[in-house]
Design a protein around this motif. Structure first.
Motif, mmCIF file in Angstrom:
data_model
loop_
_atom_site.group_PDB
_atom_site.id
_atom_site.type_symbol
_atom_site.label_atom_id
_atom_site.label_comp_id
_atom_site.label_asym_id
_atom_site.label_seq_id
_atom_site.Cartn_x
_atom_site.Cartn_y
_atom_site.Cartn_z
ATOM 1 N N LYS A 280 0.832 -1.046 -0.035
ATOM 2 C CA LYS A 280 -0.156 0.141 -0.011
ATOM 3 C C LYS A 280 0.739 1.245 -0.121
ATOM 4 N N THR A 281 1.940 1.201 0.451
ATOM 5 C CA THR A 281 2.791 2.241 0.494
ATOM 6 C C THR A 281 3.325 2.779 -0.874
ATOM 7 N N TYR A 282 3.522 1.779 -1.724
ATOM 8 C CA TYR A 282 3.838 2.043 -3.237
ATOM 9 C C TYR A 282 2.705 2.438 -3.881
ATOM 10 N N LEU A 283 1.505 1.978 -3.502
ATOM 11 C CA LEU A 283 0.190 2.483 -4.296
ATOM 12 C C LEU A 283 -0.072 3.836 -4.042
ATOM 13 N N LYS A 284 0.164 4.331 -2.804
ATOM 14 C CA LYS A 284 -0.324 5.620 -2.248
ATOM 15 C C LYS A 284 0.044 6.781 -3.122
ATOM 16 N N PHE A 285 0.836 6.779 -3.996
ATOM 17 C CA PHE A 285 1.433 7.931 -4.683
ATOM 18 C C PHE A 285 0.728 8.024 -5.880
ATOM 19 N N ASN A 286 0.079 7.045 -6.551
ATOM 20 C CA ASN A 286 -0.880 7.137 -7.623
ATOM 21 C C ASN A 286 -2.228 6.461 -7.482
ATOM 22 N N THR A 287 -2.924 6.244 -6.241
ATOM 23 C CA THR A 287 -4.131 5.793 -6.063
ATOM 24 C C THR A 287 -4.516 6.192 -4.963
ATOM 25 N N GLU A 288 -5.842 6.561 -4.840
ATOM 26 C CA GLU A 288 -6.425 6.884 -3.624
ATOM 27 C C GLU A 288 -6.920 5.766 -2.968
ATOM 28 N N LEU A 289 -6.376 5.754 -1.727
ATOM 29 C CA LEU A 289 -6.557 4.307 -0.570
ATOM 30 C C LEU A 289 -7.549 4.681 0.545
ATOM 31 N N ASP A 290 -8.300 3.800 0.793
ATOM 32 C CA ASP A 290 -8.865 3.775 2.213
ATOM 33 C C ASP A 290 -8.187 2.696 3.364
ATOM 34 N N ASP A 291 -8.301 3.199 4.458
ATOM 35 C CA ASP A 291 -7.666 2.229 5.466
ATOM 36 C C ASP A 291 -7.972 0.677 5.144
ATOM 37 N N TYR A 292 -9.284 0.330 4.594
ATOM 38 C CA TYR A 292 -9.333 -1.061 4.857
ATOM 39 C C TYR A 292 -9.060 -1.650 3.305
ATOM 40 N N ASP A 293 -8.436 -0.935 2.598
ATOM 41 C CA ASP A 293 -8.120 -1.443 1.093
ATOM 42 C C ASP A 293 -7.089 -2.488 1.494
ATOM 43 N N PHE A 294 -6.979 -3.480 0.562
ATOM 44 C CA PHE A 294 -6.013 -4.646 0.432
ATOM 45 C C PHE A 294 -5.447 -4.621 -0.781
#
Length: 261
Positions: free
Chosen positions: A106-120
Motif C-alpha cells: 500500500k505504501t507504493y500504491l499511495k502515490f498514484n491511487t487513492e486508498l482507504d484504510d481497509y483496502d487490501f
C-alpha cells in the motif's frame, strides 16, 4: 472501497453432480466480463461467453456480472478443478524487485491511487522484467469465487498482458493494444519498461496523441521506433491512419482477450 472480507466455508456441490472436470478462466474489465471453459484432459477450450456492459468501476456490479455469466455457462454442472480470475483496473503500479518490500504494498500504491484504510493490496511477479505489479484486487469477487470453488488463482490483466508480449518479443519496441474504447501502451528498451499506461479513447487521433507523447517523453524518434499494434485487422482505418505517422509498424490481429490467456 475495496474491503478485505472473511472467506466463508460454503461447501462445493457434490462431485457426483459435477462429473465433468474443467478449467475455468474469467476475465473482468470495466466494459465486459469474459469466461471460458477448458477440458481437464487436454486444456482445450470448448465453451466461451462474453457479457458487455456500460463502463463502470462498481465492484458490486462486477460481482453481479460474474454471477450472471457463471449462470449462463451452467457452471454448477461442472467440476471446476482450477478457477482463474484475471481483472483489469487502474489501481496498480510497477516496482523493481530491488525496491520491493513485502508487506509495504500500500505504501507504493499511495502515490498514484487513492486508498482507504481497509483496502487490501497484493502483487504479481513479472520475472522477465524483474518487477512486481502491485495492485488492489476486487476482494468481494475473490471471496465469492473462493467460497464457490474452494480455491482461486487471480492476476492483474497487465501482468498477463506483459508476460504475453514478452514471450513474443524482447527487443526494443513500442506496443499498443486497442480494444473496447481502451488502449494500452508499452515501451521496452534493453529488456526494461520505459513506459506503460492505459488510456480511454474516443477516436484514433486520441491513441496517436498518447503514443507520440509517450515516445517523445522518452526521447525516442516515434517515426523510426518499431511499433507493434494489436487490433482487429478488419479496421482498415487504423492501418491507414497510423502509417501516416510511423514508418516501422506491424499490425497484429487481436481477436480478443482469449488470445493472451
Amino acid at each position: 472501497m475495496l474491503v478485505l472480507a472473511e472467506t466463508g466455508q460454503q461447501l462445493l456441490m457434490s462431485k457426483q453432480n459435477n462429473p465433468i472436470k474443467v478449467y475455468l478462466d474469467i476475465v473482468l474489465t470495466p466494459t465486459y466480463v469474459f469466461s471460458q471453459l477448458r477440458d481437464f484432459e487436454g486444456g482445450n477450450v470448448f465453451l466461451t461467453e462474453k457479457l458487455d456492459y456500460e463502463k463502470t468501476s462498481d465492484s458490486n456490479l462486477f460481482l453481479l456480472k460474474i454471477k450472471e455469466i457463471l449462470k449462463i455457462i451452467n457452471i454448477d454442472f461442472y467440476d471446476v478443478v482450477e478457477p482463474k480470475l484475471i481483472f483489469d483496473n487502474d489501481f496498480y503500479t510497477f516496482v523493481p524487485d530491488e525496491l520491493f518490500l513485502k508487506g509495504k504494498e500500500k505504501t507504493y500504491l499511495k502515490f498514484n491511487t487513492e486508498l482507504d484504510d481497509y483496502d487490501f493490496a497484493t502483487s504479481d511477479i513479472i520475472k522477465k522484467l524483474s518487477i512486481h505489479n502491485i495492485y488492489l484486487p476486487y476482494v468481494n469477487i475473490n471471496n465469492y469465487l473462493i467460497d464457490k470453488f474452494q480455491k482461486l488463482e487471480f492476476y492483474h490483466f497487465n501482468t498477463v498482458l506483459l508476460n504475453y508480449l514478452l514471450v513474443k518479443n524482447m527487443y526494443d519496441s513500442c506496443y499498443c493494444l486497442i480494444e473496447n474504447g481502451y488502449s494500452k501502451i508499452l515501451i521496452l528498451k534493453n529488456g526494461e519498461i520505459l513506459f506503460f499506461n492505459s488510456y480511454p479513447y474516443n477516436s484514433l487521433d486520441d491513441i496517436l496523441y498518447f503514443l507520440i507523447l509517450a515516445l517523445k517523453d522518452k526521447n525516442l524518434e516515434y517515426i523510426k521506433t518499431p511499433l507493434r499494434v494489436y487490433c482487429n485487422n478488419e479496421n482498415q482505418k487504423i492501418e491507414i491512419k497510423f502509417k501516416e505517422f510511423f514508418d516501422n509498424i506491424t499490425f497484429i490481429k487481436y481477436v480478443g482477450v482469449e488470445q493472451i490467456l
